[in-house]
Design a protein around this motif. Sequence first.
Motif, PDB file in Angstrom:
ATOM      1  N   LEU A 196       0.830  -1.319   0.083  1.00 54.14           N
ATOM      2  CA  LEU A 196      -0.100   0.093   0.033  1.00 54.14           C
ATOM      3  C   LEU A 196       1.063   1.439   0.014  1.00 54.14           C
ATOM      4  N   ASP A 201       5.379   8.720  -0.293  1.00 58.27           N
ATOM      5  CA  ASP A 201       4.272   8.882   0.471  1.00 58.27           C
ATOM      6  C   ASP A 201       4.538   9.379   2.030  1.00 58.27           C
ATOM      7  N   ASP A 277      -1.120  10.074   3.137  1.00 60.11           N
ATOM      8  CA  ASP A 277      -1.477   9.210   1.917  1.00 60.11           C
ATOM      9  C   ASP A 277      -2.184   7.712   2.426  1.00 60.11           C
ATOM     10  N   LEU A 278      -1.623   7.352   3.474  1.00 57.39           N
ATOM     11  CA  LEU A 278      -1.809   6.143   4.138  1.00 57.39           C
ATOM     12  C   LEU A 278      -1.761   6.034   5.666  1.00 57.39           C
ATOM     13  N   THR A 296      -6.389  10.913   7.318  1.00 55.40           N
ATOM     14  CA  THR A 296      -6.071  10.430   5.934  1.00 55.40           C
ATOM     15  C   THR A 296      -6.586  11.439   4.923  1.00 55.40           C
ATOM     16  N   ARG A 299      -9.112  10.878  -0.977  1.00 54.25           N
ATOM     17  CA  ARG A 299      -8.888   9.696  -1.647  1.00 54.25           C
ATOM     18  C   ARG A 299      -7.439   9.185  -1.350  1.00 54.25           C
ATOM     19  N   GLY A 300      -7.107   9.208  -0.069  1.00 55.71           N
ATOM     20  CA  GLY A 300      -6.200   8.226   0.576  1.00 55.71           C
ATOM     21  C   GLY A 300      -6.562   6.935   0.988  1.00 55.71           C
ATOM     22  N   LYS A 301      -5.918   6.364   1.726  1.00 58.23           N
ATOM     23  CA  LYS A 301      -6.027   5.099   2.089  1.00 58.23           C
ATOM     24  C   LYS A 301      -5.986   4.589   3.668  1.00 58.23           C
ATOM     25  N   TYR A 303      -6.143   1.717   6.557  1.00 58.69           N
ATOM     26  CA  TYR A 303      -5.946   0.359   6.735  1.00 58.69           C
ATOM     27  C   TYR A 303      -5.910  -0.059   8.192  1.00 58.69           C
ATOM     28  N   VAL A 325     -12.198   8.265   1.251  1.00 60.12           N
ATOM     29  CA  VAL A 325     -10.842   7.468   1.407  1.00 60.12           C
ATOM     30  C   VAL A 325     -11.322   5.800   1.450  1.00 60.12           C
ATOM     31  N   ASP A 326     -10.383   5.271   0.754  1.00 61.49           N
ATOM     32  CA  ASP A 326     -10.362   3.721   0.627  1.00 61.49           C
ATOM     33  C   ASP A 326     -10.089   3.090   1.882  1.00 61.49           C
ATOM     34  N   TYR A 328      -9.464  -0.304   4.163  1.00 61.99           N
ATOM     35  CA  TYR A 328      -8.838  -1.723   4.019  1.00 61.99           C
ATOM     36  C   TYR A 328      -9.178  -2.420   5.109  1.00 61.99           C
TER      37      TYR A 328
END
Length: 360
Positions: A196, A201, A277-278, A296, A299-301, A303, A325-326, A328
């Motif tokens: 990821l 980043d 970003d993550l 975040t 459009r970041g991630k 987890y 945001v994505d 996970y």
Amino acid sequence: MLNGLGVSSEATQRTLAAGDPLGTHRVLDPPGALPQPAARLDADASRSFETEIVVEVQTLNIDAASFRQMEEASFGSPDGVARLVLETVARRGKQHNPVTGSGGMLLGVVRRVGSLAEHRGVAVGDRVATLASLSLTPLSLRRIVAVRPASAQLDVEGTAIVFASAPLARMPTDMPERLALALLDVAGAAPQVARLAGPGDTVAVLGAGGKSGLLCAAEARRRVGPGGRVIGVETSAEFAADLRALGLCDHVAVADARDPIAVRDAVLPLSGGAGADLTLSCVNVPGVELSAIVATRDRGKAYFFAMSTSFTAAALGAEGIGKDVDLYIGNGYAHGHADHTLALVRERPALAALMASRYG
């Protein structure tokens, strides 16, 4: 003769005798379930199936969220934790915490390898760690010898059954076994970060001073390169000091991960005001989902590795504050994750020494 599924009864009998590689033949309740969500498993190792590996268990490494919950329910009493584990295993045929839904993993010695499990590459007498959750591993315990709260490990006498589909690993010989067991318990974390995070980043790690957090911070440091940034967020001042001494993070902030505003205010100024970003959530308490999301960037991630995560809270929380945001879901398994994690720690002697002092 064919049964109602168009399969010969002879073939069905052969399958039942061999055992299902996924372990469905050990499910007692409800019928037809897979072992992990099942309410109860058959842990009788005197019943032999050719798809199984039988392990004489020496240590249980309890999932951090599960151990913390049992400690709180027992008012910090190790004897109380032992009692809860014995009760759960007796009732369910596995260490599947009814509150957190999580388990852990175990260390033991292989006692039997079924003929249809020989491809797993282990032999009788090998010392192994199971990399599949205790929440799906048939387990019987004769007694608990010791409880070690610092590492969330219990020394036990018992027997476990490993299915042909369940990952396991031989124990390494170049580090203390208790340390290796602790690392293998969270071995899925670092490989997921490797997938990821990328060069340049900004990565924020909530709970960066804990077991999985340290591995995530080390992997993030390796992946973002000199142009990237790693931000550690840690509640404990002691763990924050350890992080600073290791040099894994460009910045270490002391903040309660359950306070999303405090986390936001700690991370945003260190990420140019945009957010990470993550963001990696490695905190073993509930109620930190929104903290990861507000830290975040758009459009970041985010987890979520900890089993204390409410994925309903994460999904609805992101929606409620208009954060695109994505999200996970933490997966404890990745191809080669045991070797990946052990190699990562071997590369960093200071990290290995710190984790050995805590968990070894």
